[in-house]
Scaffold this motif. Structure first.
Motif, PDB file in Angstrom:
ATOM      1  N   GLU A   1      63.977  76.876  29.251  1.00  0.00           N
ATOM      2  CA  GLU A   1      63.426  76.323  30.490  1.00  0.00           C
ATOM      3  C   GLU A   1      64.427  75.368  31.122  1.00  0.00           C
ATOM      4  OE1 GLU A   1      60.022  73.768  29.821  1.00  0.00           O
ATOM      5  OE2 GLU A   1      60.788  73.213  27.851  1.00  0.00           O
ATOM      6  N   THR A   2      64.328  75.226  32.437  1.00  0.00           N
ATOM      7  CA  THR A   2      65.151  74.274  33.179  1.00  0.00           C
ATOM      8  C   THR A   2      64.425  72.944  33.250  1.00  0.00           C
ATOM      9  OG1 THR A   2      66.195  76.004  34.509  1.00  0.00           O
ATOM     10  CG2 THR A   2      66.235  73.770  35.396  1.00  0.00           C
ATOM     11  N   LEU A   3      65.116  71.875  32.826  1.00  0.00           N
ATOM     12  CA  LEU A   3      64.518  70.541  32.859  1.00  0.00           C
ATOM     13  C   LEU A   3      64.774  69.848  34.197  1.00  0.00           C
ATOM     14  CD1 LEU A   3      65.395  69.238  29.268  1.00  0.00           C
ATOM     15  CD2 LEU A   3      63.436  70.599  30.025  1.00  0.00           C
ATOM     16  N   TRP A   4      65.985  70.013  34.713  1.00  0.00           N
ATOM     17  CA  TRP A   4      66.270  69.448  36.029  1.00  0.00           C
ATOM     18  C   TRP A   4      67.460  70.171  36.674  1.00  0.00           C
ATOM     19  CZ3 TRP A   4      67.354  66.080  31.763  1.00  0.00           C
ATOM     20  CH2 TRP A   4      68.710  65.855  31.517  1.00  0.00           C
ATOM     21  N   HIS A   5      67.580  69.980  37.990  1.00  0.00           N
ATOM     22  CA  HIS A   5      68.700  70.499  38.770  1.00  0.00           C
ATOM     23  C   HIS A   5      69.528  69.323  39.278  1.00  0.00           C
ATOM     24  CE1 HIS A   5      67.399  74.689  38.987  1.00  0.00           C
ATOM     25  NE2 HIS A   5      66.172  74.266  39.257  1.00  0.00           N
ATOM     26  N   SER A   6      70.802  69.527  39.394  1.00  0.00           N
ATOM     27  CA  SER A   6      71.668  68.557  40.066  1.00  0.00           C
ATOM     28  C   SER A   6      72.393  69.265  41.207  1.00  0.00           C
ATOM     29  CB  SER A   6      72.688  67.956  39.090  1.00  0.00           C
ATOM     30  OG  SER A   6      73.504  68.959  38.520  1.00  0.00           O
ATOM     31  N   GLU A   7      72.551  68.567  42.324  1.00  0.00           N
ATOM     32  CA  GLU A   7      73.193  69.143  43.505  1.00  0.00           C
ATOM     33  C   GLU A   7      74.240  68.185  44.052  1.00  0.00           C
ATOM     34  OE1 GLU A   7      70.100  69.961  46.260  1.00  0.00           O
ATOM     35  OE2 GLU A   7      69.202  71.570  45.056  1.00  0.00           O
TER      36      GLU A   7
ATOM     37  N   HIS B   1      66.920  66.591  40.521  1.00  0.00           N
ATOM     38  CA  HIS B   1      65.541  66.958  40.789  1.00  0.00           C
ATOM     39  C   HIS B   1      64.908  67.520  39.521  1.00  0.00           C
ATOM     40  CE1 HIS B   1      66.621  66.589  45.057  1.00  0.00           C
ATOM     41  NE2 HIS B   1      67.671  67.355  44.776  1.00  0.00           N
ATOM     42  N   GLU B   2      63.893  66.825  39.051  1.00  0.00           N
ATOM     43  CA  GLU B   2      63.189  67.293  37.858  1.00  0.00           C
ATOM     44  C   GLU B   2      62.369  68.529  38.191  1.00  0.00           C
ATOM     45  OE1 GLU B   2      61.076  64.905  34.269  1.00  0.00           O
ATOM     46  OE2 GLU B   2      60.166  64.637  36.248  1.00  0.00           O
ATOM     47  N   GLU B   3      62.303  69.459  37.287  1.00  0.00           N
ATOM     48  CA  GLU B   3      61.571  70.706  37.503  1.00  0.00           C
ATOM     49  C   GLU B   3      60.524  70.882  36.404  1.00  0.00           C
ATOM     50  OE1 GLU B   3      62.710  75.358  37.296  1.00  0.00           O
ATOM     51  OE2 GLU B   3      63.726  74.218  38.869  1.00  0.00           O
ATOM     52  N   ILE B   4      59.278  70.599  36.740  1.00  0.00           N
ATOM     53  CA  ILE B   4      58.178  70.758  35.785  1.00  0.00           C
ATOM     54  C   ILE B   4      57.249  71.842  36.319  1.00  0.00           C
ATOM     55  CG2 ILE B   4      56.250  69.649  34.593  1.00  0.00           C
ATOM     56  CD1 ILE B   4      57.663  67.007  34.856  1.00  0.00           C
ATOM     57  N   ALA B   5      57.124  72.918  35.583  1.00  0.00           N
ATOM     58  CA  ALA B   5      56.304  74.041  36.020  1.00  0.00           C
ATOM     59  C   ALA B   5      54.830  73.671  36.026  1.00  0.00           C
ATOM     60  CB  ALA B   5      56.536  75.240  35.104  1.00  0.00           C
TER      61      ALA B   5
ATOM     62  N   CYS C   1      63.119  72.608  16.822  1.00  0.00           N
ATOM     63  CA  CYS C   1      64.513  72.310  17.158  1.00  0.00           C
ATOM     64  C   CYS C   1      64.897  72.974  18.477  1.00  0.00           C
ATOM     65  CB  CYS C   1      65.440  72.803  16.055  1.00  0.00           C
ATOM     66  SG  CYS C   1      65.358  71.823  14.545  1.00  0.00           S
ATOM     67  N   PHE C   2      65.699  72.264  19.259  1.00  0.00           N
ATOM     68  CA  PHE C   2      66.195  72.835  20.510  1.00  0.00           C
ATOM     69  C   PHE C   2      67.576  72.274  20.813  1.00  0.00           C
ATOM     70  CE2 PHE C   2      63.725  69.059  21.731  1.00  0.00           C
ATOM     71  CZ  PHE C   2      64.621  68.368  22.526  1.00  0.00           C
ATOM     72  N   SER C   3      68.274  72.942  21.705  1.00  0.00           N
ATOM     73  CA  SER C   3      69.557  72.464  22.218  1.00  0.00           C
ATOM     74  C   SER C   3      69.464  72.394  23.730  1.00  0.00           C
ATOM     75  CB  SER C   3      70.698  73.397  21.790  1.00  0.00           C
ATOM     76  OG  SER C   3      70.493  74.704  22.304  1.00  0.00           O
ATOM     77  N   GLU C   4      70.359  71.635  24.351  1.00  0.00           N
ATOM     78  CA  GLU C   4      70.395  71.497  25.801  1.00  0.00           C
ATOM     79  C   GLU C   4      71.801  71.796  26.304  1.00  0.00           C
ATOM     80  OE1 GLU C   4      68.663  67.937  27.366  1.00  0.00           O
ATOM     81  OE2 GLU C   4      67.043  67.917  25.886  1.00  0.00           O
ATOM     82  N   SER C   5      71.885  72.373  27.494  1.00  0.00           N
ATOM     83  CA  SER C   5      73.192  72.746  28.045  1.00  0.00           C
ATOM     84  C   SER C   5      73.144  72.721  29.562  1.00  0.00           C
ATOM     85  CB  SER C   5      73.604  74.140  27.559  1.00  0.00           C
ATOM     86  OG  SER C   5      72.657  75.111  27.974  1.00  0.00           O
ATOM     87  N   GLU C   6      74.327  72.602  30.156  1.00  0.00           N
ATOM     88  CA  GLU C   6      74.464  72.660  31.610  1.00  0.00           C
ATOM     89  C   GLU C   6      74.833  74.085  32.022  1.00  0.00           C
ATOM     90  OE1 GLU C   6      73.799  70.373  33.799  1.00  0.00           O
ATOM     91  OE2 GLU C   6      73.306  68.861  32.281  1.00  0.00           O
ATOM     92  N   VAL C   7      74.170  74.582  33.056  1.00  0.00           N
ATOM     93  CA  VAL C   7      74.457  75.921  33.580  1.00  0.00           C
ATOM     94  C   VAL C   7      74.857  75.765  35.048  1.00  0.00           C
ATOM     95  CG1 VAL C   7      73.558  78.247  33.929  1.00  0.00           C
ATOM     96  CG2 VAL C   7      72.752  76.882  31.985  1.00  0.00           C
TER      97      VAL C   7
ATOM     98  N   THR D   1      78.595  73.683  43.361  1.00  0.00           N
ATOM     99  CA  THR D   1      77.802  72.744  44.158  1.00  0.00           C
ATOM    100  C   THR D   1      76.481  72.357  43.508  1.00  0.00           C
ATOM    101  OG1 THR D   1      76.708  74.526  45.381  1.00  0.00           O
ATOM    102  CG2 THR D   1      78.800  73.679  46.276  1.00  0.00           C
ATOM    103  N   ALA D   2      76.105  73.032  42.432  1.00  0.00           N
ATOM    104  CA  ALA D   2      74.820  72.738  41.792  1.00  0.00           C
ATOM    105  C   ALA D   2      74.889  73.151  40.321  1.00  0.00           C
ATOM    106  CB  ALA D   2      73.684  73.481  42.502  1.00  0.00           C
ATOM    107  N   SER D   3      73.953  72.608  39.569  1.00  0.00           N
ATOM    108  CA  SER D   3      73.909  72.919  38.142  1.00  0.00           C
ATOM    109  C   SER D   3      72.475  72.743  37.648  1.00  0.00           C
ATOM    110  CB  SER D   3      74.855  71.994  37.360  1.00  0.00           C
ATOM    111  OG  SER D   3      74.848  72.313  35.979  1.00  0.00           O
ATOM    112  N   SER D   4      72.134  73.491  36.616  1.00  0.00           N
ATOM    113  CA  SER D   4      70.821  73.373  35.988  1.00  0.00           C
ATOM    114  C   SER D   4      70.996  72.864  34.567  1.00  0.00           C
ATOM    115  CB  SER D   4      70.107  74.729  35.952  1.00  0.00           C
ATOM    116  OG  SER D   4      69.895  75.228  37.254  1.00  0.00           O
ATOM    117  N   HIS D   5      70.141  71.929  34.190  1.00  0.00           N
ATOM    118  CA  HIS D   5      70.143  71.422  32.817  1.00  0.00           C
ATOM    119  C   HIS D   5      69.017  72.130  32.076  1.00  0.00           C
ATOM    120  CE1 HIS D   5      71.144  68.476  29.688  1.00  0.00           C
ATOM    121  NE2 HIS D   5      69.860  68.513  29.391  1.00  0.00           N
ATOM    122  N   GLN D   6      69.378  72.930  31.081  1.00  0.00           N
ATOM    123  CA  GLN D   6      68.411  73.787  30.416  1.00  0.00           C
ATOM    124  C   GLN D   6      68.207  73.404  28.955  1.00  0.00           C
ATOM    125  OE1 GLN D   6      69.489  77.918  30.982  1.00  0.00           O
ATOM    126  NE2 GLN D   6      69.068  77.845  33.176  1.00  0.00           N
TER     127      GLN D   6
END
Length: 362
Positions: free
Chosen positions: A89-95, A105-109, A269-275, A281-286
């Protein structure tokens, strides 16, 4: 409290209709590609009618029978975990803004109200552990709040099941809105929440007979007797048995594939990464599921604290059965047996615990 209401099998569709009328998306078990999986439902005919299972270490197989029941199986590779703790899942976007600054921008479904039919007692117990671990996680909590849980007591345990000895089954103990005990003729119902009570009030029910109640009690006793037993061991001692030869033996067989943690209903357990986007110009933190068996899970500042399979398996088992007791007041295992069935080489953690427990006695 003994169940007082009975829903004939011919009227099960009334429960489906009621849930749809009240705006719920229905999810329940179906036989898909040789396994019991949760999928969207429209009517009871989609349930795995007459399906039973064979589960053994490294083996899982469905069998079609003349059994009139729709829940005559123990479990599939899924539990409730994918519905609350998303695999990815995507936790937030950066622009990138025009002035060079960044906006986040936080992204909560906001999931639709969802009724899950066929939940097992072992999975409700695991959900309670996940609820505690993710108590302050808004992503998890949003999904969790959307669920209405309809449990079905397990009357057909697999050879890999041991939920009776962990105290989590085979009947649903707590955490459900509505619970069903399946008989050949239909279902005994019991209420676990106000939402469950509103469903009961609107269904075309009959009064349960003493024979119904006796049948349900007998099959639950038989389901307990058919199960394996969790061996005796001292949870606080596990962390101090790092040099036991059992770890070497299991490491020789283990593939570090992570199947056991993926199918486990309580592993978190989980991991987090930037996409990043290709244009920069933008990225998603997943966030995505990870496993203590993966090579990178113990990586910290240029060093892997568990560089080999022996250390990873030891971490998993001692955490699950040992340090969880200190953290949460109980073991992290609810006796579902999935880690045994879905291990490609058939590793059985109960056998490892038996060896460790034997050393304590000696």
């Amino acid at each position: 409290m003994p169940a007082a209401d009975f829903l004939p099998r011919s009227r099960l569709s009334s429960l489906f209709d009621l849930l749809k009328q009240r705006g719920y998306l229905l999810i329940g078990p179906q036989a898909v590609d040789g396994a019991i999986l949760y999928r969207p439902l429209q009517h009871p005919e989609q349930l795995p009618n007459g399906i039973e299972q064979i589960q053994q270490p490294g083996q899982y197989r469905l069998i079609r029978t003349d059994n009139p029941r729709q829940f005559s199986w123990a479990n599939g590779p899924q539990a409730l975990k994918p519905l609350t703790f998303a695999p990815r899942e995507t936790l937030w976007h950066s622009e990138l803004n025009a002035d060079g600054s960044l906006s986040f921008h936080e992204e909560i479904a906001s999931p639709d109200p969802t009724a899950v039919i066929g939940v097992r007692g072992c999975d409700l117990a695991a959900l309670a552990l996940q609820d505690r671990h993710f108590a302050d996680d808004p992503y998890y909590q949003k999904r969790r709040a959307s669920l209405l849980l309809i449990a079905v007591d397990c009357a057909h345990p697999a050879d890999t099941c041991f939920c009776a000895s962990t105290g989590d089954g085979p009947d649903a103990k707590a955490g459900y809105d509505l619970a069903l005990s399946e008989l050949d003729e239909g279902f005994l119902l019991r209420v676990g929440s106000a939402a469950g009570q509103t469903l009961i009030n609107a269904l075309p029910l009959e009064t349960a007979t003493e024979q119904h109640r006796q049948q349900a009690e007998t099959q639950q006793q038989q389901a307990c007797q058919q199960q394996r037993q969790l061996p005796e061991f001292e949870p606080a001692r596990l962390i101090h048995q790092g040099q036991h030869p059992a770890w070497e033996a299991v490491a020789d067989a283990c593939l570090s594939c992570g199947n056991c943690t993926s199918v486990c209903p309580s592993c978190f357990c989980f991991s987090e990464s930037e996409v990043p986007e290709l244009d920069g110009t933008a990225s998603s933190h997943q966030r995505q599921w990870d496993s203590c068996f993966s090579e990178g899970h113990s990586y910290i500042h240029g060093h892997r604290f568990r560089p080999d399979t022996k250390g990873r398996y030891r971490q998993w088992l001692t955490h699950k059965f040992g340090s969880w007791v200190e953290q949460y007041g109980r073991s992290g295992c609810t006796g579902c047996g999935r880690c045994i069935s879905w291990c490609p080489v058939g590793i059985d953690p109960l056998e490892v615990l038996t060896q460790l427990g034997r050393e304590d006695k000696e």
